[in-house]
Design a protein around this motif. Sequence first.
Motif, PDB file in Angstrom:
ATOM      1  N   GLY A   1      -3.271   3.845  -6.799  1.00  0.00           N
ATOM      2  CA  GLY A   1      -2.670   3.584  -8.106  1.00  0.00           C
ATOM      3  C   GLY A   1      -3.153   2.294  -8.746  1.00  0.00           C
ATOM      4  N   LEU A   2      -4.088   1.593  -8.080  1.00  0.00           N
ATOM      5  CA  LEU A   2      -4.583   0.315  -8.602  1.00  0.00           C
ATOM      6  C   LEU A   2      -5.799   0.533  -9.504  1.00  0.00           C
ATOM      7  N   PRO A   3      -5.931  -0.285 -10.554  1.00  0.00           N
ATOM      8  CA  PRO A   3      -7.152  -0.223 -11.377  1.00  0.00           C
ATOM      9  C   PRO A   3      -8.285  -0.991 -10.692  1.00  0.00           C
ATOM     10  N   LEU A   4      -9.108  -0.288  -9.956  1.00  0.00           N
ATOM     11  CA  LEU A   4     -10.209  -0.929  -9.221  1.00  0.00           C
ATOM     12  C   LEU A   4     -11.453  -1.002 -10.096  1.00  0.00           C
ATOM     13  N   ILE A   5     -12.305  -1.978  -9.834  1.00  0.00           N
ATOM     14  CA  ILE A   5     -13.571  -2.067 -10.570  1.00  0.00           C
ATOM     15  C   ILE A   5     -14.417  -0.852 -10.211  1.00  0.00           C
TER      16      ILE A   5
ATOM     17  N   LEU B   1     -14.559 -14.582  10.019  1.00  0.00           N
ATOM     18  CA  LEU B   1     -15.344 -13.865  11.031  1.00  0.00           C
ATOM     19  C   LEU B   1     -15.387 -12.370  10.737  1.00  0.00           C
ATOM     20  N   GLU B   2     -14.246 -11.794  10.377  1.00  0.00           N
ATOM     21  CA  GLU B   2     -14.183 -10.363  10.047  1.00  0.00           C
ATOM     22  C   GLU B   2     -13.172 -10.138   8.940  1.00  0.00           C
ATOM     23  N   ALA B   3     -13.528  -9.246   8.017  1.00  0.00           N
ATOM     24  CA  ALA B   3     -12.641  -8.922   6.896  1.00  0.00           C
ATOM     25  C   ALA B   3     -12.719  -7.431   6.648  1.00  0.00           C
ATOM     26  N   HIS B   4     -11.696  -6.708   7.038  1.00  0.00           N
ATOM     27  CA  HIS B   4     -11.674  -5.245   6.902  1.00  0.00           C
ATOM     28  C   HIS B   4     -10.983  -4.876   5.590  1.00  0.00           C
ATOM     29  N   VAL B   5     -11.795  -4.420   4.647  1.00  0.00           N
ATOM     30  CA  VAL B   5     -11.347  -4.263   3.262  1.00  0.00           C
ATOM     31  C   VAL B   5     -10.357  -3.099   3.112  1.00  0.00           C
ATOM     32  N   ARG B   6      -9.264  -3.332   2.366  1.00  0.00           N
ATOM     33  CA  ARG B   6      -8.325  -2.282   1.940  1.00  0.00           C
ATOM     34  C   ARG B   6      -7.467  -2.806   0.819  1.00  0.00           C
ATOM     35  N   PRO B   7      -7.445  -2.284  -0.362  1.00  0.00           N
ATOM     36  CA  PRO B   7      -8.317  -1.190  -0.792  1.00  0.00           C
ATOM     37  C   PRO B   7      -9.617  -1.667  -1.418  1.00  0.00           C
ATOM     38  N   THR B   8      -9.729  -2.942  -1.783  1.00  0.00           N
ATOM     39  CA  THR B   8     -10.947  -3.376  -2.459  1.00  0.00           C
ATOM     40  C   THR B   8     -11.164  -4.861  -2.217  1.00  0.00           C
ATOM     41  N   LEU B   9     -12.410  -5.272  -2.373  1.00  0.00           N
ATOM     42  CA  LEU B   9     -12.746  -6.694  -2.365  1.00  0.00           C
ATOM     43  C   LEU B   9     -13.812  -6.872  -3.440  1.00  0.00           C
ATOM     44  N   GLU B  10     -13.541  -7.769  -4.401  1.00  0.00           N
ATOM     45  CA  GLU B  10     -14.408  -7.961  -5.563  1.00  0.00           C
ATOM     46  C   GLU B  10     -15.084  -9.325  -5.463  1.00  0.00           C
TER      47      GLU B  10
ATOM     48  N   ILE C   1     -12.074 -11.982  -4.394  1.00  0.00           N
ATOM     49  CA  ILE C   1     -10.648 -11.718  -4.206  1.00  0.00           C
ATOM     50  C   ILE C   1     -10.485 -10.238  -3.888  1.00  0.00           C
ATOM     51  N   GLY C   2      -9.350  -9.909  -3.252  1.00  0.00           N
ATOM     52  CA  GLY C   2      -9.107  -8.528  -2.899  1.00  0.00           C
ATOM     53  C   GLY C   2      -7.999  -8.444  -1.865  1.00  0.00           C
ATOM     54  N   ALA C   3      -8.125  -7.470  -0.980  1.00  0.00           N
ATOM     55  CA  ALA C   3      -7.116  -7.321   0.068  1.00  0.00           C
ATOM     56  C   ALA C   3      -7.745  -6.682   1.295  1.00  0.00           C
ATOM     57  N   LEU C   4      -7.115  -6.927   2.450  1.00  0.00           N
ATOM     58  CA  LEU C   4      -7.660  -6.498   3.736  1.00  0.00           C
ATOM     59  C   LEU C   4      -6.578  -5.819   4.559  1.00  0.00           C
ATOM     60  N   SER C   5      -7.018  -4.878   5.390  1.00  0.00           N
ATOM     61  CA  SER C   5      -6.089  -4.275   6.353  1.00  0.00           C
ATOM     62  C   SER C   5      -5.970  -5.144   7.602  1.00  0.00           C
ATOM     63  N   ALA C   6      -6.977  -5.994   7.826  1.00  0.00           N
ATOM     64  CA  ALA C   6      -6.975  -6.900   8.979  1.00  0.00           C
ATOM     65  C   ALA C   6      -8.125  -7.882   8.814  1.00  0.00           C
ATOM     66  N   ALA C   7      -7.968  -9.041   9.430  1.00  0.00           N
ATOM     67  CA  ALA C   7      -9.023 -10.046   9.368  1.00  0.00           C
ATOM     68  C   ALA C   7      -9.069 -10.818  10.678  1.00  0.00           C
TER      69      ALA C   7
ATOM     70  N   ILE D   1       0.824  -1.209   0.000  1.00  0.00           N
ATOM     71  CA  ILE D   1       0.000   0.000   0.000  1.00  0.00           C
ATOM     72  C   ILE D   1       0.864   1.267   0.000  1.00  0.00           C
ATOM     73  N   ASP D   2       1.943   1.238   0.740  1.00  0.00           N
ATOM     74  CA  ASP D   2       2.781   2.443   0.845  1.00  0.00           C
ATOM     75  C   ASP D   2       3.543   2.696  -0.443  1.00  0.00           C
ATOM     76  N   ARG D   3       4.128   1.652  -0.991  1.00  0.00           N
ATOM     77  CA  ARG D   3       4.905   1.803  -2.226  1.00  0.00           C
ATOM     78  C   ARG D   3       3.995   1.849  -3.457  1.00  0.00           C
ATOM     79  N   LYS D   4       2.711   1.525  -3.292  1.00  0.00           N
ATOM     80  CA  LYS D   4       1.765   1.475  -4.421  1.00  0.00           C
ATOM     81  C   LYS D   4       2.256   0.566  -5.527  1.00  0.00           C
ATOM     82  N   ASP D   5       2.808  -0.560  -5.147  1.00  0.00           N
ATOM     83  CA  ASP D   5       3.292  -1.509  -6.154  1.00  0.00           C
ATOM     84  C   ASP D   5       3.294  -2.913  -5.554  1.00  0.00           C
ATOM     85  N   TYR D   6       3.345  -3.902  -6.470  1.00  0.00           N
ATOM     86  CA  TYR D   6       3.385  -5.281  -6.022  1.00  0.00           C
ATOM     87  C   TYR D   6       4.805  -5.696  -5.640  1.00  0.00           C
TER      88      TYR D   6
END
Lengths: 170, 170, 170
Positions: A138-142, B110-119, B46-52, A59-64
Amino acid sequence: MQLKLLSETNGQKTVVVVFDEGEEAVSELTGVAIRHGLFAAHFTAIGALSAATLGFFDIDRKDYVKIPVPQQVEVVSLVGNIALHNGEPKVHAHAVVAKADGTALGGHLLEAHVRPTLEAVVVESPNVLRRRVDEKTGLPLIDLSQPTKETHHGSEHPRRHDSKSVRDTG
Amino acid sequence: MQLKLLSETNGQKTVVVVFDEGEEAVSELTGVAIRHGLFAAHFTAIGALSAATLGFFDIDRKDYVKIPVPQQVEVVSLVGNIALHNGEPKVHAHAVVAKADGTALGGHLLEAHVRPTLEAVVVESPNVLRRRVDEKTGLPLIDLSQPTKETHHGSEHPRRHDSKSVRDTG
Amino acid sequence: MQLKLLSETNGQKTVVVVFDEGEEAVSELTGVAIRHGLFAAHFTAIGALSAATLGFFDIDRKDYVKIPVPQQVEVVSLVGNIALHNGEPKVHAHAVVAKADGTALGGHLLEAHVRPTLEAVVVESPNVLRRRVDEKTGLPLIDLSQPTKETHHGSEHPRRHDSKSVRDTG
């Protein structure tokens, strides 16, 4: 790579895609999506790879951050979708791979070198999903808020219907 | 969170649900299911989370052991279903998440805190699935033997058809 | 194990299969596929197991290395398909399971002993997928090039339509 249409109803198609040894699955599937005009699809797959590159989005570097997996692994889960980004179909997939002892690694799928096979089921809808670069990450989000008219390679696709999106506020 | 109907045929709907940063996906999806009347659905995401918070069901204690994941992770697999429990839609999901080095952790979600997106892609059927608490484990298991009439919040849903279930004895 | 048809459209069926405690899911699902004539299906599932056996295909030995999982685990992802092999439906599934601390293991699913439940959603198409043993690996890979007439147990299934497969060369 081979394709077979399993079923079609109201324009929704279920297609089996079987990748061959040596193919890189992300680029191959992107090619399928471009050639067959997949603008809103989702898929699952299982199989095995001679090597993979997974990614973790920093997230900080905005890259994989790349996570190389330079060995034979089972593809124990592969889940993804296909949407338009800058007018071209883009594959977004996450994978879990497992080593010989069962240890599982996961990430955003950057590269997947098939050996000996990868079996995907792709469900295509006669609709359009679009991505747009999110300024913050910087991500292409839906992006479900974009206008409904679709122009792809300069021409409109009259068969596409673009249903209304809804912001669901609870 | 935003929704878009991708396709509909014979009452079966395929809906894309895109969760926004900061949302807790299990409760958000439960809200969607309640508001839109999803009584028999399945999904992947699929997506990413700040915490789960993941869970492991301890058969002896009849309760979930919580597995906190207090860091940014990729959601590399999320598979689940929606069924009625005590007259309300209940989300049942299992997830695999991956850390920055690709290490995978899994469990009941149980919990999924989304960051930046979940599709998510949700497939809804015009039918009804019900859960009932299993005495032995205390868990609300899917029960296909219940009667076909559905009353939800005191009113019947005439559009729902409840197909016969079959105990398949081989 | 119990079954329920959730929806059907143009011959494509979505079926929920709920496995009971003590059942071995791979053989049970194979039995369902044989009895109900599932010749081209795909599925996902979540649940929990008292024990499992995963496999890793050793390319050199042309055989699966068994990875025993002799303990209660959550099934955090189970993805697979059903195709004909030697005239009988064959289940091909890969799973990710998670231990009490969330540690994930994955592999080809050889055995899955259900406890207390396993909830699968199977999508069946009115079509046929076939496997054929690949000489190089010894594995029964999906073969989309085979002829379209299907004989199963000596009789033809007129309801089956076998769509053309396409080798997609980019």
